[in-house]
Design an enzyme around this catalytic site. Structure first.
Site, mmCIF file in Angstrom:
data_model
loop_
_atom_site.group_PDB
_atom_site.id
_atom_site.type_symbol
_atom_site.label_atom_id
_atom_site.label_comp_id
_atom_site.label_asym_id
_atom_site.label_seq_id
_atom_site.Cartn_x
_atom_site.Cartn_y
_atom_site.Cartn_z
ATOM 1 N N HIS A 181 0.853 -1.185 0.000
ATOM 2 C CA HIS A 181 0.000 0.000 0.000
ATOM 3 C C HIS A 181 0.890 1.237 0.000
ATOM 4 O O HIS A 181 1.986 1.234 0.577
ATOM 5 C CB HIS A 181 -0.877 0.063 1.262
ATOM 6 C CG HIS A 181 -2.116 -0.765 1.202
ATOM 7 N ND1 HIS A 181 -2.676 -1.348 2.320
ATOM 8 C CD2 HIS A 181 -2.936 -1.098 0.175
ATOM 9 C CE1 HIS A 181 -3.762 -2.009 1.990
ATOM 10 N NE2 HIS A 181 -3.933 -1.873 0.692
ATOM 11 N N CYS A 277 -2.064 3.073 9.258
ATOM 12 C CA CYS A 277 -2.992 1.991 8.922
ATOM 13 C C CYS A 277 -4.107 1.842 9.953
ATOM 14 O O CYS A 277 -5.229 1.448 9.617
ATOM 15 C CB CYS A 277 -2.243 0.664 8.820
ATOM 16 S SG CYS A 277 -1.134 0.513 7.411
#
Length: 301
Positions: A181, A277
Site C-alpha cells: 500500500h 494503517c
C-alpha cells in the site's frame, strides 16, 4: 487542543479480534503468530490503546468501528474508505479475506452519515478495486491525492477518486511487494514535505514525485526506516506519531520543526501495518471547500 472547526477526527477499531491468521503480504506469518498468540494478542491491545490515548491527548476525537469476530484486519481502518470534504468513497478489497470487511465498514459510515458526521457515502464503479486511504494519501499542501496502485488497487480507480472529490490524483505504481500500500512508503507532511522510500516505486512513479515536489521538500528514507514502516505515520499539526525511526530521520524531521513521537507497534508490523494503517482521518478538507467554509463562517459573523 485545536478549535472545533479544525479538530482532528479519526476512525479506529479496537483490536479485539486482531491476529495474523492468513498471509496476503510478505509481512504476515500465521504460523509464527500462532506460536506466540497470547503474548502478541496482549501486545496488540497495549499498543493500540497507547496510540488511541496519544491521539486523544493531542486533541483528536475518535469514532470507533465495532470489532467483528473472524475479521482480524478490520482494525486497519485506513483501508476502509477515502474521505475528503465530508464525503466517503467506500473501499473495495483485492483479497477475499478482506472483502468481508466491506459491509461492516459501510454500516459504520452509514451510521456516521445518519449522525451528521459526514455528508455523503459513495461507492466505486463495479469491479474497480481501491483499498481506501491505504492507497490514497491526501497531500494538504498540494491539494491532491497521491494514489498507489499495482498490488492492491487498480490504476483506473484514479478516475473514480477525481470524479468523486474534484481534486487532482497522481498515480504512483508500487514496485516492491513489502510496500503493498502507498501508506507504507509515503507520508505527506502538512508543511509540504514528502517523506518517502524511493525503492518502493517504479521509475515512472519516482519521476512523478520529483516533478511535483521540490528537492528541499523531499525527505527520502532508507530501506531500514522503510522496513520499520517509519512512513506509516500520523501527523497532527507539528507532531509525527510513528512506530520507530532512525536518528537520521528523527533529526531531519526535528530540524523542520516537527516533534517525533515513537510508539511501539510491533504486533501490527507483523501484519504490515502501523500508525497510519490503524487510523482513518475523517475531517480532511480540500482547499476549495476550506475556502468556501471560511467564507460562510465569516458571513455568519
Amino acid at each position: 487542543m485545536t478549535s472545533l472547526e479544525t479538530q482532528a477526527l479519526f476512525l479506529m477499531c479496537r483490536p479485539a479480534h486482531f491476529a495474523v491468521t492468513y498471509a496476503i503480504n510478505p509481512w504476515m506469518d500465521p504460523e509464527t503468530w500462532a506460536r506466540n498468540d497470547p503474548a502478541l494478542g496482549a501486545a496488540s491491545w497495549q499498543e493500540w490503546a497507547a496510540l488511541h490515548q496519544t491521539l486523544s491527548d493531542l486533541g483528536a476525537l475518535i469514532e470507533l468501528v465495532p470489532p467483528v469476530p473472524g475479521l482480524p484486519d478490520l482494525v486497519f481502518t485506513a483501508n476502509s474508505a477515502v474521505v475528503l470534504d465530508r464525503t466517503v468513497l467506500l473501499a473495495r478489497f483485492r483479497h477475499p479475506e478482506r472483502r468481508r470487511e466491506e459491509p461492516h465498514f459501510e454500516a459504520a459510515f452509514r451510521a456516521l452519515h445518519a449522525h451528521g458526521t459526514i455528508d455523503a457515502v459513495r461507492t466505486l464503479p463495479p469491479a474497480l478495486v481501491l483499498e481506501g486511504a491505504g492507497d490514497c494519501v491526501w497531500d494538504d499542501a498540494r491539494n491532491l491525492f497521491w494514489m498507489g496502485y499495482g498490488p492492491r488497487s487498480d490504476a483506473a480507480a484514479r478516475h473514480a477518486v477525481e470524479d468523486t472529490f474534484g481534486v487532482e490524483v497522481v498515480p504512483l505504481e508500487l514496485a516492491d511487494p513489502r510496500f503493498y500500500h502507498l501508506d507504507t512508503a509515503l507520508c505527506a507532511m502538512p508543511r509540504g514535505e514528502l517523506v518517502y522510500f524511493p525503492g518502493a516505486f517504479t521509475a515512472a512513479a519516482g519521476a512523478a514525485i520529483l516533478e511535483r515536489v521540490d528537492a528541499a521538500d523531499r525527505i527520502e528514507i532508507t530501506a531500514e526506516d522503510a522496513c520499520r514502516l517509519s512512513a506509516n505515520a500520523v501527523v497532527l499539526d507539528d507532531t509525527v506519531v510513528l512506530p520507530g525511526c532512525s536518528g537520521r530521520l528523527r533529526g531531519k524531521l526535528e530540524q523542520r520543526g516537527y516533534c517525533v513521537r515513537e510508539m511501539p507497534l510491533g504486533a501490527f508490523l507483523r501484519s504490515g501495518g502501523a500508525a497510519f494503517c490503524l487510523t482513518l482521518r475523517l475531517d480532511r478538507r480540500s482547499t476549495i471547500r476550506s475556502a468556501s467554509y471560511d467564507h460562510l463562517a465569516g458571513a455568519a459573523e
